[in-house]
Design a protein around this motif. Structure first.
Motif, short mmCIF file in Angstrom:
data_model
loop_
_atom_site.label_atom_id
_atom_site.label_comp_id
_atom_site.label_asym_id
_atom_site.label_seq_id
_atom_site.Cartn_x
_atom_site.Cartn_y
_atom_site.Cartn_z
N VAL A 32 0.84 -1.20 0.00
CA VAL A 32 0.00 0.00 0.00
C VAL A 32 0.87 1.25 0.00
O VAL A 32 0.62 2.21 -0.74
N GLU A 35 2.36 2.05 -3.43
CA GLU A 35 1.42 2.69 -4.35
C GLU A 35 1.23 4.16 -3.98
O GLU A 35 1.20 5.04 -4.85
N LEU A 36 1.15 4.45 -2.68
CA LEU A 36 0.92 5.82 -2.23
C LEU A 36 2.15 6.69 -2.44
O LEU A 36 2.05 7.83 -2.93
N ALA A 49 -2.78 7.66 6.26
CA ALA A 49 -3.32 7.25 4.96
C ALA A 49 -2.87 5.84 4.62
O ALA A 49 -3.64 5.04 4.08
N ILE A 50 -1.61 5.53 4.91
CA ILE A 50 -1.10 4.18 4.64
C ILE A 50 -1.86 3.15 5.47
O ILE A 50 -2.29 2.10 4.97
N SER A 52 -4.87 3.39 6.75
CA SER A 52 -6.25 3.29 6.29
C SER A 52 -6.35 2.41 5.05
O SER A 52 -7.23 1.53 4.96
N ARG A 53 -5.45 2.60 4.11
CA ARG A 53 -5.49 1.81 2.87
C ARG A 53 -5.10 0.35 3.11
O ARG A 53 -5.54 -0.54 2.37
N ARG A 55 -5.90 -1.21 5.76
CA ARG A 55 -6.96 -1.72 6.64
C ARG A 55 -6.41 -2.16 8.01
O ARG A 55 -6.73 -3.22 8.52
#
Length: 230
Positions: A32, A35-36, A49-50, A52-53, A55
């Motif tokens: 993740v 990608e971010l 943000a990491i 959250s993506r 999970r």
């Protein structure tokens, strides 16, 4: 004479198929993050943000990685070490084929660009992997620069030395400039593949990396070996 009784052995049960292995939690976090970071760079990504993506909650993320820098270092290490080890291997093989110590320039350039342009895509797909590779070289953040230097500088020095042997008439200072320009050429190939498709009006496929290598090697060689201006 008593007849022998033949006892048939039962057939062994067919082995159960293993379920496709899922990436473990640290790997999922890195996928993740890759990608971010590839999309928004080191400065634009946040641990929240990491998490959250991926999970997971921020506490779980920090159980494996103490900081955003630690995540970035791990992502860079995954990509960078694969590229640099492959570059090192190709250089050793080339030197073995040319025992006098002077490897042809096109062989050196191919060995430099191929491990990067042909790197295996990860979970996020080839586009995400290409963007991440490009970000490793272009992110202006000081942290990114330090992490990048730690991964790539050693093999860069090995290739600069080999190229100087192949081009003994090019002054060292000029060669450093040209090596720097070369990096820009192959990083742009990763960073903006859609521009090629647009400029060529669909005639060129930016995903065709074999063709990209075939075209970029002579282009870079011509620049490296060009006559030195006044």
């Amino acid at each position: 004479m008593a007849r022998k009784t033949i006892v048939k052995k039962p057939k062994a049960a067919a082995p159960r198929r293993k379920k496709a292995s899922r990436p473990n939690l640290p790997e999922r976090i890195l996928d993740v993050a890759e990608e971010l970071f590839g999309r928004v760079g080191y400065g634009g990504a946040t641990t929240r943000a990491i998490a959250s993506r991926a999970r997971v909650n921020v506490g779980q993320l920090h159980y494996y990685f103490e900081s955003k820098r630690a995540i970035f270092e791990a992502v860079v290490a995954r990509h960078g070490k694969e590229v640099t080890e492959r570059r090192r291997q190709l250089l050793l093989e080339a030197k073995a084929r040319y025992p006098r110590g002077i490897v042809p320039l096109d062989v050196l350039v191919d060995a430099l660009v191929r491990p990067l342009l042909m790197a295996e895509p990860r979970a996020g797909g080839r586009r995400a992997s290409m963007q991440m590779h490009a970000r490793l070289f272009t992110d202006p953040d000081d942290t990114a620069s330090l992490v990048r230097a730690g991964i790539y500088d050693e093999t860069n020095a090995l290739y600069v030395d080999a190229i100087r042997r192949a081009l003994p008439k090019i002054p060292a200072k000029t060669l450093y400039w040209r090596y720097y320009f070369m990096m820009g050429a192959y990083v742009w190939t990763l960073l903006q593949p859609g521009r090629l498709e647009s400029i060529s009006q669909g005639r060129c496929d930016p995903a065709d990396m074999e063709t990209a290598i075939r075209e970029i090697v002579p282009f870079i060689c011509a620049g490296l070996a060009a006559p030195v201006g006044r």
